[in-house]
Design an enzyme around this catalytic site. Sequence first.
Site, PDB file in Angstrom:
ATOM      1  N   GLU A  49       0.796  -1.223   0.000  1.00  0.00           N
ATOM      2  CA  GLU A  49       0.000   0.000   0.000  1.00  0.00           C
ATOM      3  C   GLU A  49       0.835   1.283   0.000  1.00  0.00           C
ATOM      4  O   GLU A  49       1.936   1.339   0.550  1.00  0.00           O
ATOM      5  CB  GLU A  49      -0.932   0.034   1.210  1.00  0.00           C
ATOM      6  CG  GLU A  49      -2.048  -0.976   1.174  1.00  0.00           C
ATOM      7  CD  GLU A  49      -3.024  -0.805   2.336  1.00  0.00           C
ATOM      8  OE1 GLU A  49      -2.909   0.199   3.083  1.00  0.00           O
ATOM      9  OE2 GLU A  49      -3.897  -1.674   2.507  1.00  0.00           O
ATOM     10  N   ASN A 171       5.776   3.588   1.017  1.00  0.00           N
ATOM     11  CA  ASN A 171       5.186   2.363   0.481  1.00  0.00           C
ATOM     12  C   ASN A 171       5.405   1.233   1.474  1.00  0.00           C
ATOM     13  O   ASN A 171       6.464   1.129   2.082  1.00  0.00           O
ATOM     14  CB  ASN A 171       5.799   1.986  -0.867  1.00  0.00           C
ATOM     15  CG  ASN A 171       5.195   0.716  -1.434  1.00  0.00           C
ATOM     16  OD1 ASN A 171       5.652  -0.385  -1.152  1.00  0.00           O
ATOM     17  ND2 ASN A 171       4.133   0.868  -2.205  1.00  0.00           N
ATOM     18  N   HIS A 172       4.386   0.388   1.625  1.00  0.00           N
ATOM     19  CA  HIS A 172       4.419  -0.658   2.659  1.00  0.00           C
ATOM     20  C   HIS A 172       4.537  -2.058   2.049  1.00  0.00           C
ATOM     21  O   HIS A 172       3.948  -3.014   2.559  1.00  0.00           O
ATOM     22  CB  HIS A 172       3.167  -0.573   3.525  1.00  0.00           C
ATOM     23  CG  HIS A 172       3.350  -1.045   4.935  1.00  0.00           C
ATOM     24  ND1 HIS A 172       3.589  -2.362   5.257  1.00  0.00           N
ATOM     25  CD2 HIS A 172       3.329  -0.378   6.108  1.00  0.00           C
ATOM     26  CE1 HIS A 172       3.688  -2.482   6.566  1.00  0.00           C
ATOM     27  NE2 HIS A 172       3.549  -1.287   7.107  1.00  0.00           N
ATOM     28  N   SER A 173       5.328  -2.203   1.002  1.00  0.00           N
ATOM     29  CA  SER A 173       5.518  -3.531   0.416  1.00  0.00           C
ATOM     30  C   SER A 173       6.323  -4.433   1.344  1.00  0.00           C
ATOM     31  O   SER A 173       7.269  -3.994   2.000  1.00  0.00           O
ATOM     32  CB  SER A 173       6.240  -3.420  -0.924  1.00  0.00           C
ATOM     33  OG  SER A 173       5.389  -2.889  -1.913  1.00  0.00           O
TER      34      SER A 173
END
Length: 353
Positions: A49, A171-173
């Site tokens: 996200e 970004n929360h990858s």
Amino acid sequence: MSATDKKPTFSFLKQGAIIKEANLAGHNIALGFSNYQTYQTHNTPYFGETIGRVANRLQNATIRSLNGRSYQLAANNGPNSLHGGFIGWGKKTFQGPNFESSDGKETAVYTLTSEHGDEGYPGTVHCSVTYTTSTGAETTQEEALLTIDYEVKLADEQPEGVEETVVNITNHSYFNIGPGETIAGTNATLRTNLHLPVDEHDIPTGNIEPYPGVRADEMFTLGKSEPDIDRCFILNPHPATVPLDTRGLPLRSAALFSHAETGMHLEVFTTEPAFQFYTGKYIDVDAADGTPARRARAGFCVEPSRYINAVNVGEWRNMTVLRRGEIYGSRIAYRAWKDSGNNNSGEGASVAL
């Protein structure tokens, strides 16, 4: 293009401008789900996200002073606001993508308008997320390059009394470059060991100190349960020097990872002053729609950003306060590659990102 074609591939979603897949040499190294609906029902870990309006935590879900007043936000993490609230930007539908291609690079641009009062935040803002992938001759099946550019501006029309807001995007990858269901056996190298110590509610105490057991530029191995890390590491310990738009700064390496069994490597670069490194202890997602269950340490995160709770700390706040006429900007880049032979030294390599 499929994951087995000559070039590496990335895929994204309108919801949250999510990074859905990062395929390299037939191996998807990014955790995600098989379809859009599952992201809506199962994505409690924030897989892929875009995190905003403010990444990480704000103490007591409060902005203490902005526009000459305080603001109460949605408290979704104990007493704090986490990752933008209950419905942060990662849960919203972006417009786009708009595609462009030139000089061996392809871009996909997603945009979002976050209205005044969204999860309690003041001011209407326009956000753009630009993904750039390299597709030229320098990129092969064995190497993947992805750059993310974030840009946020206050809209021209604002409610009376609103001249500024707060922004901190990441970004929360989650990534897994190994052959198994967890990150065990992954070698990690952090480019700094300075971090923000936190209180019992994971809010920084204000100091910047070395993280116990981690040395800058010294490789360590992630095991089945240890080391268990979920802390904000500091690349720039001089907050007064952090501009609101960091994209004018050179990209610098934040962290490097490798796995001997797969020969996979991942290096994370950023213009940001800090990054959260999380080894995935609390991942707990059931199987759904063809996607297997993901449990503790199924992946790791590197989340470049500004300091945690910066808007509420006098010496840090200017790195996150966006005023009329100004631009908030930041950049993250991922370089993933697979050994062509059996060389797994874990050493990073310079690359034009």
